[in-house]
Motif scaffolding. Structure first.
Motif, PDB file in Angstrom:
ATOM      1  N   MET A 483      28.774 -62.940 -23.416  1.00  0.00           N
ATOM      2  CA  MET A 483      28.368 -63.346 -24.693  1.00  0.00           C
ATOM      3  C   MET A 483      28.840 -64.712 -24.905  1.00  0.00           C
ATOM      4  N   ASN A 484      29.980 -65.159 -24.293  1.00  0.00           N
ATOM      5  CA  ASN A 484      30.468 -66.736 -24.662  1.00  0.00           C
ATOM      6  C   ASN A 484      29.671 -67.759 -24.124  1.00  0.00           C
ATOM      7  N   LEU A 488      24.490 -62.648 -23.074  1.00  0.00           N
ATOM      8  CA  LEU A 488      24.195 -61.482 -24.254  1.00  0.00           C
ATOM      9  C   LEU A 488      24.281 -61.994 -25.605  1.00  0.00           C
ATOM     10  N   SER A 489      23.594 -61.779 -26.779  1.00  0.00           N
ATOM     11  CA  SER A 489      23.511 -61.939 -27.942  1.00  0.00           C
ATOM     12  C   SER A 489      24.961 -61.478 -28.524  1.00  0.00           C
ATOM     13  N   PHE A 536      22.454 -49.945 -21.268  1.00  0.00           N
ATOM     14  CA  PHE A 536      21.684 -50.992 -20.325  1.00  0.00           C
ATOM     15  C   PHE A 536      20.383 -51.391 -21.094  1.00  0.00           C
ATOM     16  N   HIS A 537      19.917 -50.403 -21.884  1.00  0.00           N
ATOM     17  CA  HIS A 537      18.722 -50.649 -22.675  1.00  0.00           C
ATOM     18  C   HIS A 537      19.238 -51.777 -23.802  1.00  0.00           C
ATOM     19  N   ALA A 538      20.214 -51.675 -24.157  1.00  0.00           N
ATOM     20  CA  ALA A 538      20.834 -52.691 -25.285  1.00  0.00           C
ATOM     21  C   ALA A 538      20.863 -54.028 -24.600  1.00  0.00           C
ATOM     22  N   GLN A 542      19.111 -57.464 -25.799  1.00  0.00           N
ATOM     23  CA  GLN A 542      19.948 -58.211 -26.517  1.00  0.00           C
ATOM     24  C   GLN A 542      20.451 -59.476 -25.391  1.00  0.00           C
ATOM     25  N   GLY A 543      19.800 -59.438 -23.980  1.00  0.00           N
ATOM     26  CA  GLY A 543      20.284 -60.335 -23.313  1.00  0.00           C
ATOM     27  C   GLY A 543      19.013 -60.567 -22.359  1.00  0.00           C
TER      28      GLY A 543
END
Length: 608
Positions: A483-484, A488-489, A536-538, A542-543
């Motif tokens: 995320m950083n 990944l959002s 892993f779908h997310a 989101q990435g």
């Protein structure tokens, strides 16, 4: 014939409540340092020929005859509230002198604060109540045991048992109420922080008075005092007033060097400053209601596991010399507290000069640490404290294992009451030890909506390869890193929670009734696959697929670790878990993702 030697165990209190009842970081540090200061005064009173066994005298700056402002660790509250010494000669007289020295020092500190009453706004007529609260505050217990022919190893446990009995049957001292004339002029309010003592000052009128005094006394010592009491409308009793101002009234007058370091004045940073990784002093911070920002702060309560048993030698071979063990173990704890903790919590001096501020150390007494850190750094700091503790005590390793530690972390908004945050961290520490199963960590998230959530896990085993790590720290750090760096959002952990929460339909074990072992195993396997699919779908939405692939190994290891830890708890407690394996997996993954989301939110806020 030589006079017998005696074992003296001395304990001073109160501790946790005294430290935790705080409005600011200054209050927290000041209460911790005051207790260490009083313990040091008692130890200094031990006569020549006696030997301090616990804590270790070596490397303790507060035990120097002449306090050295340049001595590393001089401002770290690091002495525990218990000390043990071997006494030659008249042990009874020694114990009485030690107690008298501690009470005399406490009285001198209180007197120094009272002498500054005009700067604090304390009316003269509050004197009797002030003195009564001061006289009733300290709780001191001690026990003497003759070593004699029975030897140190036999005398030590008997001493501890007797001291416990003394503490349970200590003398009761009746409270002397204020005179009728004084009572008519005093407020009926209780101390806002403790809820026990009658207040001597406080309220909105008092706060406005101190704010006016602060403005009218720019550049003087009076401004420094007024700054301590102008930020809040709390009602305060004598002990709270002393905690907040004794560093000015006593340390800066009678012991000037102790609040100075090579880099200048010692800084106690404000809560918003810690969350934002800046160095704004607490004494100069604005009132909380005017503080800008949406940051989150974390309190860490770190404590050695079964430390009493390790000190007592319960895990050592029977032929082990308990006396030597106490000396070496005490030295190891001192090395950890004075040599490692501060840099882990606050960062190096070079980091601070470069503007890369970290946390604020509140207390480091042997195996016990309390600190405040930015929310996004909490788990990393706690992990490093645990690693340093294990390294410092590795010489004590036995066939039954080695000393380890657990940590409680509480995360809340910067505007949340500080003493609630500290107490929640202490509760989280207890939960880590009792519910998760030591050595472990437990995290409490205190959301602004009032909702409270928990997440925790067993620490990893540093000796195992990455794919065998059962702890959530590896997965937490991998998600945070992605995320950083934009892999990944910021929506990713929230999306995982949204997808998994509907499956968490119940927290009772009733759904398990009538199921066979094979059915339960099949259900758990299905649950693992479902959770893995949603996670892993997310991650891919989101990435990217690449970002999701980086999470596969730590995520799989985490799921297996959650189930393994659940089984170990059931074996240890000899009773079934209150959650099904499916619920355990769902709650663990949701808790981890919620924690990552809040930590990242704090990091993003600090960078704005």
């Amino acid at each position: 014939m030589h006079p017998p030697n005696y074992l003296l165990k001395f304990q001073i209190g109160p501790v946790q409540d005294f430290i935790a009842t705080a409005r600011s970081t200054r209050d927290l540090w000041s209460g911790s340092y005051l207790l260490s200061w009083l313990v040091a005064e008692g130890i200094k009173k031990l006569p020549s020929g006696s030997e301090l066994i616990f804590p270790s005298r070596s490397g303790q700056p507060l035990l120097d005859t002449t306090l050295n402002p340049d001595r590393p660790g001089i401002l770290i509250p690091n002495l525990p509230n218990i000390f043990i010494a071997e006494i030659k000669g008249n042990a009874l007289e020694t114990a009485r002198q030690v107690e008298a020295a501690i009470r005399a020092e406490w009285g001198k500190i209180a007197d120094s604060v009272w002498e500054q009453r005009s700067k604090i706004g304390l009316p003269q007529f509050t004197h009797d109540r002030f003195r009564a609260q001061v006289d009733h505050h300290l709780s001191i217990s001690w026990q003497i045991t003759e070593i004699g022919s029975q030897g140190y190893a036999e005398a030590y446990p008997h001493n501890g048992w007797h001291l416990d009995a003394v503490r349970q049957t200590r003398d009761f001292k009746a409270w002397d109420s204020a005179t009728r004339d004084e009572t008519s002029r005093l407020t009926n309010e209780k101390d806002s922080l403790t809820g026990r003592e009658e207040a001597l000052v406080g309220g909105t009128d008092y706060q406005k008075k101190m704010q006016e005094l602060k403005l009218a006394s720019k550049g003087t010592i009076a401004e420094s005092y007024a700054s301590l009491f102008a930020k809040h409308a709390d009602y305060l009793g004598a002990v709270a007033i002393i905690k907040r101002s004794w560093h000015l009234a006593y340390l800066n007058h009678a012991h000037t060097p102790t609040l100075k370091t090579r880099s200048g004045e010692f800084i106690i940073r404000s809560i918003p400053a810690i969350a934002a990784r800046t160095c704004e002093p607490d004494d100069k911070a604005l009132p909380q209601e005017k503080t800008q920002g949406d940051g989150y702060i974390a309190a860490i309560a770190f404590d050695g596991d079964s430390i009493g048993k390790w000190v007592n030698g319960d895990f050592l071979p029977r032929d082990m010399d308990l006396r030597n063990h106490h000396s070496s173990f005490s030295q190891a704890l001192s090395s950890f507290a004075l040599g490692r903790v501060r840099e882990i919590v606050e960062g190096t001096a070079a980091d601070q000069l470069a503007g890369n501020w970290k946390g604020q150390l509140i207390y480091a007494g042997g195996d016990d640490v309390v600190c405040l850190v930015p929310a996004d750094a909490a788990l990393d700091v706690a992990s490093k404290l645990r690693e340093a503790f294990r390294e410092a005590t590795q010489s004590t390793e036995t066939t039954d294992g080695k000393p380890d530690a657990s940590a409680g972390i509480a995360i809340a908004h910067i505007h949340s009451p500080l003493q609630d945050l500290i107490r929640e961290a202490q509760r989280a520490e207890t939960r880590a030890k009792t519910e998760v199963g030591r050595p472990a960590f437990s995290i409490t998230l205190m959301k602004r909506s009032g909702e409270i959530s928990h997440w925790g896990g067993k620490w990893d085993d540093p000796g195992k390869p990455f794919h065998e790590i059962p702890c959530g720290v590896a997965l937490h750090d991998t998600i945070a890193e992605a995320m950083n760096h934009g892999g990944l959002s910021a929506k990713f952990p929230h999306r995982v929670c949204e997808l998994l929460s509907p499956y968490l339909v119940s927290q009772s074990t009733l759904m398990e009734a009538g199921k066979s072992m094979q059915d339960a195993i099949t259900e758990t396997a299905i649950a693992k696959e479902l959770i893995r699919h949603e996670f892993f779908h997310a991650a891919e939405r989101q990435g990217s697929k690449e970002a999701a692939d980086l999470l596969r190994v730590p995520f799989t290891a985490y799921l297996e670790g959650v189930l393994k830890a659940r089984t170990e708890r059931e074996i240890h407690s000899k009773k079934p878990s209150s959650r099904t394996p499916t619920q355990e997996l769902l709650i663990s993954v949701i808790g981890l993702c919620t924690t990552v989301a809040f930590a990242h939110r704090n990091k993003s806020s600090a960078e704005k």
